[in-house]
Design an enzyme around this catalytic site. Structure first.
Site, PDB file in Angstrom:
ATOM      1  N   SER A   1      -1.366  17.519 -22.757  1.00 11.15           N
ATOM      2  CA  SER A   1      -0.050  18.067 -23.071  1.00 11.15           C
ATOM      3  C   SER A   1       0.268  19.255 -22.150  1.00 11.15           C
ATOM      4  O   SER A   1       0.129  19.140 -20.926  1.00 11.15           O
ATOM      5  CB  SER A   1      -0.024  18.461 -24.562  1.00 11.15           C
TER       6      SER A   1
ATOM      7  N   ASP B   1       4.796   7.796 -25.386  1.00  9.76           N
ATOM      8  CA  ASP B   1       4.634   9.248 -25.607  1.00  9.76           C
ATOM      9  C   ASP B   1       5.811  10.003 -25.001  1.00  9.76           C
ATOM     10  O   ASP B   1       6.134   9.858 -23.821  1.00  9.76           O
ATOM     11  CB  ASP B   1       3.304   9.701 -24.971  1.00  9.76           C
TER      12      ASP B   1
ATOM     13  N   HIS C   1       1.662  10.868 -28.712  1.00 10.27           N
ATOM     14  CA  HIS C   1       1.118  12.006 -27.967  1.00 10.27           C
ATOM     15  C   HIS C   1      -0.230  12.465 -28.541  1.00 10.27           C
ATOM     16  O   HIS C   1      -1.015  13.101 -27.839  1.00 10.27           O
ATOM     17  CB  HIS C   1       2.123  13.159 -28.006  1.00 10.27           C
TER      18      HIS C   1
END
Ligand SMILES: *[C@@H]1O[C@H](CO)[C@@H](O)[C@H](O)[C@H]1NC(C)=O
Length: 296
Positions: free
Chosen positions: A175, A228, A285
């Site tokens: 991320s 995602d 995610h």
């Protein structure tokens, strides 16, 4: 080309590796094993004790880094990035530096924000000039985050490399942590370090010139998952680009990923992978070979 290396791993399980590790885990004979192992190192950055100086070895309270826990590890400076919490634009990025004595690696793992859903909607799209390469522009917020720790990191990495001579350097993160890992990996490469970078669900970090540059560096492994939402940000229409290739995991959440679930997507800003999906998921995610932010 990376594509060919990846294909040969996937198809023939060759022992060839970009990692100069004398004692490779047998799992590293496959692309899947390699991506899985560094997903576990990325996940460890979310787990308490690894980034706050409490732990001496790397462990994951959610039980989601079993192979890292099974390795002989030593946290080198768990408090390394603590100051991050106070200075960065996106809340609570952090990280740690560790030695992996089993595989003879020095690993720098960046943690993403624990609250990505809080800031992702308001993500800035400011690009600023960067010295990383000619014509390069970087995301201002990510770059500022990295710059707050860059010189400390260099010092820590240098002393780690003296303490652990011959260990290969690996930088990883998920991320926002993936975005920081990619910028850090590129910066270290420019300074002459030999390293490999693995990112999972990484945000776009800069413009087309930077994406081209990163693509040519050729020691970066950028992993995405189905639709995602995070790797789609900041948008291409805002001037952002992704490097090539992309290792696109096509199977769903909370399933065992197999080699055939990973597609190698080549081409800068290709829409054949994550970027071309018509839906966007935040739960996708969380799943990168494992529940990657399961410790949050
Ligand atoms: C993943 O699936 C298992 C088995 O169905 C389940 O027990 C577990 O709670 C799931 N994990 C998450 C985080 O949803």
């Amino acid at each position: 080309m990376k594509f060919e290396i990846a294909q040969s791993w996937a198809l023939a399980s060759l022992a060839t590796s970009v990692l100069a590790a004398p004692q490779k885990r047998s799992a590293w004979s496959t692309l899947l094993g390699q991506l899985d192992y560094y997903a576990q190192w990325s996940t460890a950055a979310y787990c308490s004790g690894n980034t706050d100086g409490a732990n001496k070895v790397v462990s994951c309270s959610a039980g989601n880094c079993p192979d890292v826990q099974a390795a002989n590890t030593a946290l080198l400076n768990a408090a390394l990035l603590n100051e991050f919490d106070n200075t960065n634009s996106y809340g609570d990025a952090s990280g740690f530096l560790a030695a992996d004595n089993t595989n003879q690696h020095i690993v720098l793992s960046f943690r993403g924000s624990r609250t990505f859903s809080n800031w992702i909607a308001d993500i800035s799209t400011a690009l600023i000039p960067s010295s990383l390469c000619s014509g390069c522009q970087v995301h201002q917020g990510f770059w500022d985050d990295y710059q707050t720790v860059a010189s400390t990191l260099n010092t820590q990495i240098d002393s780690a490399q003296k303490a652990y001579p011959g260990y290969a350097l690996v930088v990883t993160g998920h991320s926002l942590g993936g975005a920081l890992a990619m910028l850090c990996g590129t910066g270290l490469h420019n300074q002459g370090y030999t390293l490999t970078t693995y990112t999972y669900g990484q945000l776009r970090v800069g413009n087309l010139a930077l994406a081209k540059y990163i693509t040519n560096v050729d020691t970066q492994w950028r992993v995405t998952h189905t639709d995602d939402t995070v790797p789609k940000l900041p948008s291409m229409t805002a001037g952002f680009s992704h490097s090539s290739p992309e290792y696109w995991i096509t199977s769903g959440n909370n399933v065992t990923v197999t080699t055939s679930d990973i597609q190698v997507i080549t081409g800068i800003d290709s829409t054949a992978g994550n970027a071309g999906t018509t839906t966007s998921s935040t739960s996708a995610h969380n799943w990168y070979l494992l529940y990657i932010d399961g410790c949050t």
